[in-house]
Motif scaffolding. Structure first.
Motif, short mmCIF file in Angstrom:
data_model
loop_
_atom_site.label_atom_id
_atom_site.label_comp_id
_atom_site.label_asym_id
_atom_site.label_seq_id
_atom_site.Cartn_x
_atom_site.Cartn_y
_atom_site.Cartn_z
N VAL A 21 -12.98 -7.59 30.93
CA VAL A 21 -12.13 -7.61 32.12
C VAL A 21 -11.17 -8.79 31.98
O VAL A 21 -11.60 -9.90 31.68
N GLY A 22 -9.92 -8.53 32.18
CA GLY A 22 -8.93 -9.61 32.14
C GLY A 22 -7.62 -9.08 32.70
O GLY A 22 -7.53 -7.94 33.14
N ALA A 23 -6.62 -9.95 32.67
CA ALA A 23 -5.33 -9.55 33.22
C ALA A 23 -4.60 -8.65 32.23
O ALA A 23 -4.87 -8.67 31.03
N PRO A 24 -3.67 -7.85 32.73
CA PRO A 24 -2.84 -7.04 31.82
C PRO A 24 -1.94 -7.93 30.97
O PRO A 24 -1.74 -9.11 31.27
N PHE A 25 -1.41 -7.34 29.90
CA PHE A 25 -0.65 -8.12 28.91
C PHE A 25 0.79 -8.29 29.37
O PHE A 25 1.73 -7.74 28.80
N THR A 26 0.93 -9.05 30.46
CA THR A 26 2.26 -9.37 30.99
C THR A 26 2.25 -10.81 31.47
O THR A 26 1.19 -11.38 31.72
N PRO A 27 3.41 -11.44 31.59
CA PRO A 27 3.45 -12.72 32.30
C PRO A 27 3.00 -12.53 33.75
O PRO A 27 3.00 -11.41 34.27
N VAL A 28 2.64 -13.63 34.40
CA VAL A 28 2.19 -13.54 35.79
C VAL A 28 3.41 -13.31 36.68
O VAL A 28 4.35 -14.11 36.66
N PRO A 29 3.41 -12.24 37.47
CA PRO A 29 4.57 -11.98 38.33
C PRO A 29 4.52 -12.82 39.61
O PRO A 29 3.46 -13.28 40.02
N LEU A 30 5.66 -12.99 40.22
CA LEU A 30 5.74 -13.85 41.41
C LEU A 30 5.39 -13.13 42.71
O LEU A 30 4.59 -13.62 43.50
#
Lengths: 351, 324
Positions: free
Chosen positions: B291-300
């Motif tokens: 489990v982890g975040a998707p492969f994108t920068p963190v959106p605002l």
């Protein structure tokens, strides 16, 4: 060979005759040691792979600076780091063995030519990343300031390092906090393969690089780095200011690197050697390079001491012979030393 | 019990370390003012601005000065205000701090702690919200600690300061102001490299770090209502990693979910999964699920960031996949 304690408590007066002889001896030891590193590529092909960088031409700057240190002072250097520990009294056998990657090396074969360390003598090491050690020097000087025992730090680097962000960050903090540190920039006018005036705005404008000190409100001085006595006077004065709480100094020490930036880098199996100096190989400037050779600070300092009656020519010959024996022994010791056991590379990852 | 917060426990633990050892010094941006999350609040008042020093915005010099000071007898605890800024100090950390002991053949030691904090959820945008611990875990010579609570700060930060190797402590901005009760007698220091089993269970092992520890405990509570008994383990330190505790659990449960807030791709979960499958291949009843975040920068934007952040729901889905 016995070298005597390398420091003179930062005395500001001109060095005594025996001190001048000591300085020449260290310059000659450094030159002989590095000539032996260089000749290893042809005399013993394959013994050194990877990278070496020589300081031939900078011996006067190195020894003049080291001679100004006092007990408890510390130094940090770039990867062009053979000369400083030699002048500090580090065993040349252990140094050569380290450069040859042997288990008897100064760092057990884990460091190599660019990463010599002798903290017991105040040498916190050579860094292979340009300007990485400039903030370390600020930190070490901060620790010295906290200790309050009047100790100081000298940080050596090349002119190329002054183009790194770490240079800016470090000199700003050092001046802001009045840290007891002397930044000695050995300006050899070349950054690997380019000339300073191609890389440095001050050099391109025809200014000395010591003007960079102005941006940090610190003293900046340019000195003839081929003259160990002049370097000693300059660095000793800078150290005196540092110890007095007056903050850091940027010393620009003008030298000429007599060898190429480093040995050839080549695929496995291809013999390595030192290529021609960039002045000739890249810029075709034979006249510049020959003038630099004529100005070689090591024979020049010998000649000066002999002319001034400080050193008898026969005594000079004798001390040089003794140094050559020392370096012969260092080379023999390193060649005969075993390579490290394969699992010894797993040591010292964590303290 | 004493009611406190993660941030206040950082400050209290630093104060205790400074009282116990005068070699401990604190420096970083705004630390003498307490910092934006108050993790150094009160230190300058208690110990003076000679030992608690505001620095210029110079991350390379902060980290590099810590190295030189550590090699010269001090035990610096420096702060990089956001882990997102660590790129500016990474050469110092990776090529300097991590290698000095090794390259010198054991002659030099770098007993420094670099405190920083990461994590999303605070609408900080792509450059103030990341979880970058896997950058650090990849470097031999660094130790990496991720306290998941005030209790773990109290247990692990003193050990990090006492360690003779460079230690990076990655705190969590999301957890900083979470209330927590600590025992009156305090929390004794615990060694780095020891995982903590927070909930024992038979059916599935959930290894979670930092904020995700709390998401994992909530997932375990919900799973219990469905009759699924989850074991929750907080490795606490990623280097050194207590594989033995994790493997012993997996041998019993046969199933493993690894949860962190950092992006899955190239994350610490991959390393843990690889180590567990090598150690427990024949005990595993299902593939390890990450489990982890998707492969994108963190959106605002709040809507986007909430969708980005992994949490209890993602852990529940992962457990279902592991039990499938």
């Amino acid at each position: 060979m016995a070298t005597g304690y390398p420091t003179d408590d930062g005395a500001l007066e001109a060095p005594a005759p025996e001190r001048l002889v000591w300085m020449y001896t260290q310059m000659y030891r450094i030159r002989e040691f590095e000539e032996r590193v260089k000749s290893t590529f042809t005399a013993h092909p394959g013994v050194i792979r990877g990278h070496t960088h020589l300081a031939d031409g900078a011996e006067g700057s190195i020894v003049g600076s080291i001679a100004a240190l006092a007990p408890g002072d510390q130094i940090l250097t770039s990867y062009r780091c053979h000369g400083y520990p030699i002048a500090l009294g580090t065993d040349t056998k252990a140094m050569m063995a380290e450069i040859y990657g042997r288990s008897t090396g100064l760092c057990g074969g884990l460091g190599g030519s660019m990463h010599l360390f002798d903290p017991a003598r105040g040498f916190l090491g050579g860094s292979g990343i340009v300007a990485q050690h400039l903030p370390h020097a600020a930190g070490a000087a901060w620790a010295a300031q906290i200790r309050g025992a009047g100790q100081a730090v000298v940080c050596f680097f090349g002119d190329g390092a002054s183009k790194q962000g770490a240079f800016h960050e470090s000199l700003n903090i050092a001046s802001l906090w009045k840290l007891p540190v002397v930044y000695v920039m050995e300006n050899n006018h070349y950054q690997a393969s380019t000339r300073s005036d191609q890389e440095d705005a001050n050099a391109a404008a025809g200014e000395p690089l010591a003007v960079k000190a102005t941006a940090y409100s610190m003293v900046g001085i340019t000195v003839d780095g081929t003259d160990p006595v002049a370097v000693h006077a300059t660095v000793a004065a800078a150290l005196a200011r540092a110890r007095a709480g007056e903050g850091p100094t940027l010393v620009e020490s003008l030298v000429y690197r007599l060898s190429a930036h480093g040995n050839l880098i080549a695929p496995p199996g291809v013999p390595l050697h030192y290529p021609e100096h960039e002045a000739v190989a890249i810029f075709g400037n034979q006249a510049e390079y020959e003038a630099a050779l004529r100005g070689d600070p090591v024979p020049r300092f010998r000649h000066r001491l002999v002319t001034d009656g400080v050193l008898d020519a026969l005594d000079a010959d004798a001390l040089e012979a003794t140094v050559r024996e020392e370096i012969d022994e260092a080379e023999r010791f390193a060649l005969e030393s075993p390579l490290p056991a394969p699992d010894s590379g797993l040591a010292y990852v964590y303290a | 019990m004493v009611r406190t917060t993660y941030a206040a426990t950082v400050a209290a633990t630093l104060a205790a370390a400074m009282r116990a050892d005068e070699r401990v010094v604190v420096f970083g941006e705004d630390v003498a003012l307490g910092g934006p999350y108050l993790t150094t609040k009160g230190l300058a008042e208690a110990f003076g601005t000679a030992r608690v020093v505001n620095t210029p915005i110079s991350e390379a010099a902060i980290c590099g000065a810590a190295i030189g000071a550590a090699q010269s007898g001090l035990r610096p605890v420096v702060e990089i205000m956001f882990v997102d800024f660590i790129g500016l100090a990474l050469d110092q950390l990776v090529n300097g701090a991590a290698k000095a002991h090794f390259m010198s053949g054991g002659q030099l030691r770098v007993p420094m702690v670099l405190r920083t904090q990461g994590g999303a959820g605070q609408r900080g945008g792509a450059q103030h919200s990341q979880s970058l611990e896997s950058w650090l875990v990849h470097v031999p010579g660094l130790k990496v600690v991720m306290p998941s609570s005030a209790r773990e700060v109290a247990a692990l930060l003193p050990s990090a300061i006492a360690d003779d190797s460079p230690v990076v402590v990655v705190e969590s901005k999301t957890l900083y102001f979470r209330h927590e009760d600590l025992p009156d007698e305090g929390v004794a220091p615990e060694p780095l490299g020891t995982a903590r089993v927070l909930r024992q269970g038979r059916d599935v092992t959930i290894v979670a770090t930092s904020r995700m520890v709390h998401e994992a405990l909530e997932a375990a509570r919900q799973l219990a209502m469905r009759g699924i008994d989850a074991e929750v383990i907080d490795p606490r330190t990623l280097v050194p990693l207590d594989l033995a505790t994790i493997a012993a659990s997996v041998v019993r449960t046969g199933r493993l979910v690894v949860a962190h807030e950092a992006v899955c791709h190239g994350g610490v979960g991959a390393e843990i999964a690889a180590q567990v499958q090598a150690a427990c291949f024949y005990d595993l009843d299902a593939p390890v699920v990450r489990v982890g975040a998707p492969f994108t920068p963190v959106p605002l934007s709040p809507m986007l960031e909430d969708a980005y952040l992994p949490g209890t729901a993602e852990i529940l889905d992962a457990v279902d996949a592991a039990l499938d």
